[in-house]
Design an enzyme around this catalytic site. Structure first.
Site, PDB file in Angstrom:
ATOM      1  N   CYS A   1      -5.940  -3.404   1.989  1.00  0.00           N
ATOM      2  CA  CYS A   1      -5.322  -3.069   3.945  1.00  0.00           C
ATOM      3  C   CYS A   1      -7.069  -3.173   3.967  1.00  0.00           C
ATOM      4  O   CYS A   1      -7.340  -4.346   4.178  1.00  0.00           O
ATOM      5  CB  CYS A   1      -4.503  -2.035   3.714  1.00  0.00           C
ATOM      6  SG  CYS A   1      -4.194  -2.512   5.657  1.00  0.00           S
TER       7      CYS A   1
ATOM      8  N   SER B   1      22.026   4.970  33.508  1.00  0.00           N
ATOM      9  CA  SER B   1      21.984   5.131  34.935  1.00  0.00           C
ATOM     10  C   SER B   1      22.117   3.508  36.254  1.00  0.00           C
ATOM     11  O   SER B   1      21.989   4.318  37.028  1.00  0.00           O
ATOM     12  CB  SER B   1      19.885   5.100  35.141  1.00  0.00           C
ATOM     13  OG  SER B   1      19.537   3.981  35.069  1.00  0.00           O
ATOM     14  N   GLY B   2      22.331   2.497  35.228  1.00  0.00           N
ATOM     15  CA  GLY B   2      23.040   1.321  35.928  1.00  0.00           C
ATOM     16  C   GLY B   2      20.948   0.751  36.063  1.00  0.00           C
ATOM     17  O   GLY B   2      21.356  -0.665  36.953  1.00  0.00           O
ATOM     18  N   GLY B   3      19.948   1.488  35.734  1.00  0.00           N
ATOM     19  CA  GLY B   3      18.947   0.183  35.639  1.00  0.00           C
ATOM     20  C   GLY B   3      18.341  -0.212  34.614  1.00  0.00           C
ATOM     21  O   GLY B   3      19.191  -0.413  33.623  1.00  0.00           O
TER      22      GLY B   3
ATOM     23  N   SER C   1      -0.115  -2.374   7.402  1.00  0.00           N
ATOM     24  CA  SER C   1      -1.076  -2.725   8.613  1.00  0.00           C
ATOM     25  C   SER C   1       0.443  -2.504   9.546  1.00  0.00           C
ATOM     26  O   SER C   1       1.173  -3.570   9.436  1.00  0.00           O
ATOM     27  CB  SER C   1      -1.606  -4.769   8.570  1.00  0.00           C
ATOM     28  OG  SER C   1      -1.801  -4.711   9.379  1.00  0.00           O
TER      29      SER C   1
ATOM     30  N   GLU D   1       0.738  -1.165   0.454  1.00  0.00           N
ATOM     31  CA  GLU D   1      -0.289   0.148   0.131  1.00  0.00           C
ATOM     32  C   GLU D   1       0.653   1.670   0.218  1.00  0.00           C
ATOM     33  O   GLU D   1       1.573   1.558   0.827  1.00  0.00           O
ATOM     34  CB  GLU D   1      -0.883   0.038   1.449  1.00  0.00           C
ATOM     35  CG  GLU D   1      -2.368   1.164   1.347  1.00  0.00           C
ATOM     36  CD  GLU D   1      -3.035   1.232   2.697  1.00  0.00           C
ATOM     37  OE1 GLU D   1      -3.249   1.928   2.594  1.00  0.00           O
ATOM     38  OE2 GLU D   1      -2.139   0.333   3.170  1.00  0.00           O
TER      39      GLU D   1
ATOM     40  N   SER E   1      17.442   1.769  30.733  1.00  0.00           N
ATOM     41  CA  SER E   1      18.411   2.376  30.126  1.00  0.00           C
ATOM     42  C   SER E   1      19.572   0.575  29.780  1.00  0.00           C
ATOM     43  O   SER E   1      20.037   1.137  28.270  1.00  0.00           O
ATOM     44  CB  SER E   1      19.353   3.574  30.676  1.00  0.00           C
ATOM     45  OG  SER E   1      19.893   2.420  32.002  1.00  0.00           O
TER      46      SER E   1
ATOM     47  N   LYS F   1      -9.281   2.785  -2.660  1.00  0.00           N
ATOM     48  CA  LYS F   1      -9.115   1.800  -1.330  1.00  0.00           C
ATOM     49  C   LYS F   1     -10.429   2.696  -1.414  1.00  0.00           C
ATOM     50  O   LYS F   1     -10.890   3.134  -2.027  1.00  0.00           O
ATOM     51  CB  LYS F   1      -8.454   2.438  -0.773  1.00  0.00           C
ATOM     52  CG  LYS F   1      -8.245   1.618   0.629  1.00  0.00           C
ATOM     53  CD  LYS F   1      -7.322   1.782   1.220  1.00  0.00           C
ATOM     54  CE  LYS F   1      -7.395   0.923   3.137  1.00  0.00           C
ATOM     55  NZ  LYS F   1      -6.067   2.106   3.956  1.00  0.00           N
TER      56      LYS F   1
ATOM     57  N   ASN G   1      14.081  16.764  40.988  1.00  0.00           N
ATOM     58  CA  ASN G   1      14.064  16.886  39.051  1.00  0.00           C
ATOM     59  C   ASN G   1      15.151  18.083  38.558  1.00  0.00           C
ATOM     60  O   ASN G   1      15.761  17.734  37.477  1.00  0.00           O
ATOM     61  CB  ASN G   1      12.876  17.821  38.415  1.00  0.00           C
ATOM     62  CG  ASN G   1      11.297  16.239  38.895  1.00  0.00           C
ATOM     63  OD1 ASN G   1      12.146  15.677  39.066  1.00  0.00           O
ATOM     64  ND2 ASN G   1      10.092  17.446  38.630  1.00  0.00           N
TER      65      ASN G   1
END
Length: 596
Positions: A156, A309-311, A193, A41, A314, A116, A390
């Site tokens: 589609c 970050s060591g998390g 799709s 498509e 990430s 279509k 923050n």
């Protein structure tokens, strides 16, 4: 009679490159003895072109490219090419100016054009904005010996309206039923799709049902690749008139397949059926890797930068980036603060070593002290809180953006869907970036993906995260796994203050993710969730957090969509919004409504 399916990866707006892909596929199909090639498509302009369709010069250039392509194709090969066609009636009829169309090219000319009929306008689809619906049924005759094969053409959504399969219709017409009533021998569908979990299985079941119901073979060509936030998985299909699968192209990679049609039996014959990914984690991994690779390269980047970050979030994004772009093209940046634990730094370093990516450490303690000094006159006599927390995230975001600007790296955001939903993320901090890689992946799924990835490394599989060589990685990290085990085991934490863990502010992630799934995906009421076993107070808190975080989501980077309900263009919630679902559990009196 040989039908070829070209599963292509177009780039939106790159008309010449997309046309060249079609031409290359046509030459290959011709060499394989095919009589007709089916593309996808809007392949000529790429799907979805969105408001590029409002530019007359773009439509004119597409029409010229189509004519040039027709002249370049092998002259005896019939080729179905998706493109946007001008609607000549639009000026005086009030109709939309374009059709979502398919051109039949052969002998150097545009032989026929089909439009279509069903235009989706829900979730990520907005086709009624641009296109007028076509009128069908649409078909052509393909010469075959002393007779011809009647081929029905659909695009589609035209296939997605079988009332028997869905239990009802979304549109008044069913183009497949119309074509079957018109006596076609075979139906072709050109599709784009988008991928979401389990959608490949749904498509297959739907097509099998339609083929068997109408006793008509179906060829289905699906776009592959990623364009912006949408990922297309390919996995193009062919079904015989009994609804049996006779061919399937691989998922998540471009390719071409030839399927034989027996005109005497009036049916497709069995061909090669590529396997689908074996489980949800494999499919999701493949989609995310493809999404990052295409977004990076199609936007003109070659390298990516990530805050490590060591998390676990990430870690997963870094692994995806290394797989998508190659380890040499990924930079991980560690930015420890005085609140960062020693293991966060060591875990991030172990991850970078396992992936083979470059890494840099930028301590942010001195910058935090500078911010405290500058803000001290204004913040005097107040208690430290979220604002100070923050600032750490925003310092990190600024540093990452500086690296991105300086070296031309794409900054990848690492937040997951659970955090994005409840606003457990910082604007102009960890939300910075050009692409939110896992922002449609709930936290519990992040853990599942990382565990699956470690299993693949342990088994020495070579295919899952190419171009990273898993065998080499397995040797390098031994029994520790690609994702260090400590990252998987430790409680998740933003580490913005001493001893902080996510569950200080949020329900356990298995509880949170189930509530979010019921709210975002299934649109359940509070009463439904309480009946399912959730605490009413917890549910109400989550709903408040989701509503309050809308302004953050509106400013987030593009989100790779891998579920049916992502925080992207298909999510259209108001920011200034006073509706609160809590009323379902605690209805307001008339007096309270007036006071509110």
């Amino acid at each position: 009679m040989k039908f070829a399916i070209a599963q292509l990866n177009p780039t939106i707006g790159d008309l010449a490159h997309n046309a060249q892909q079609v031409l290359n596929a046509a030459r290959q199909a011709d060499q394989l003895g095919a009589q007709i090639l089916v593309t996808t498509e809007l392949v000529l302009c790429g799907y979805p072109p969105r408001d590029l369709l409002l530019r007359p010069s773009f439509i004119q250039a597409m029409a010229q490219t189509l004519e040039d392509l027709a002249l370049a194709l092998p002259p005896h090969l019939a080729v179905l090419v998706g493109y946007a066609a001008a609607n000549p009636k639009a000026r005086y009829s009030g109709e939309k100016p374009l059709f979502n169309s398919t051109a039949l090219l052969q002998g150097g000319q545009v032989q026929q054009v089909f439009h279509k009929q069903l235009l989706p306008t829900y979730d990520v689809f907005d086709e009624d904005r641009y296109f007028a619906p076509g009128q069908g049924p649409s078909s052509f005759t393909l010469p075959c010996g002393d007779w011809g094969i009647r081929v029905g053409v659909t695009i589609c959504e035209d296939l997605w309206n079988d009332e028997e399969f869905w239990g009802g219709r979304s549109y008044a017409r069913n183009p497949i039923a119309d074509l079957a009533g018109d006596g076609v021998d075979l139906v072709i569908n050109l599709s784009a799709s988008p991928y979401s979990l389990h959608k490949a299985q749904l498509r297959s079941a739907m097509l099998a049902h339609s083929a068997a119901r109408f006793r008509c073979p179906i060829l289905y060509a699906n776009q592959v690749g990623a364009n912006d936030d949408l990922i297309f998985d390919g996995a193009s299909l062919a079904f015989d008139r009994q609804g049996e699968l006779v061919a399937r192209l691989p998922a998540f990679q471009a390719g071409l397949a030839v399927v034989d049609y027996d005109p005497v039996k009036g049916d497709l014959t069995p061909g090669e059926v590529a396997p689908l990914p074996t489980d949800d984690n494999e499919a999701l991994w493949s989609a995310l890797v493809l999404g990052v690779r295409d977004y990076t390269h199609k936007c003109g980047f070659a390298q990516a930068v990530i805050g490590l970050s060591g998390g676990i979030d990430s870690a997963l994004v870094a692994a995806i980036a290394a797989a998508a772009l190659g380890p040499d093209n990924v930079l991980g940046v560690l930015m420890p603060s005085p609140y960062s634990s020693a293991h966060s730094v060591s875990d991030a370093l172990a991850l970078a070593q396992a992936l083979g990516i470059a890494h840099q450490t930028l301590a942010i303690g001195p910058l935090m002290a500078d911010y405290d000094q500058v803000l001290d006159p204004l913040f005097a006599d107040t208690s430290p809180g979220i604002a100070e927390e923050n600032i750490q995230s925003r310092i990190r975001g600024n540093l990452l953006m500086a690296i991105s600007n300086k070296f031309g790296h794409l900054l990848l955001s690492t937040g997951n869907k659970s955090e994005m939903a409840v606003g457990y993320c910082t604007l102009y901090g960890d939300m910075n970036g050009g692409l939110a890689v896992i922002a449609d992946v709930p936290k519990t799924r992040v853990y599942a993906l990382c565990q699956w990835l470690n299993q693949q490394v342990g088994q020495g599989s070579n295919g899952a995260i190419a171009p990273v060589t898993l065998g080499t990685l397995a040797t390098r990290v031994s029994a520790q796994g690609l994702i260090p085990q400590n990252i998987l085991d430790k409680p998740p934490s933003a580490e913005l203050k001493p001893g902080q863990v996510d569950q200080d502010s949020l329900p356990p992630y298995d509880v949170l993710d189930d509530i979010l799934d019921r709210l975002v995906q299934r649109h359940e009421s509070i009463a439904d969730m309480v009946a399912a076993g959730h605490d009413a107070a917890v549910v109400e808190k989550v709903l408040r957090l989701v509503s309050r975080a809308e302004f953050k989501r509106r400013q987030a980077p593009p989100v790779l969509k891998v579920t049916d309900r992502a925080f992207g263009m298909g999510w259209r919630m108001p920011i200034a919004n006073r509706w609160r679902s809590e009323a379902a559990v605690h209805p307001l009196t008339a007096e309270q409504l007036l006071e509110a």
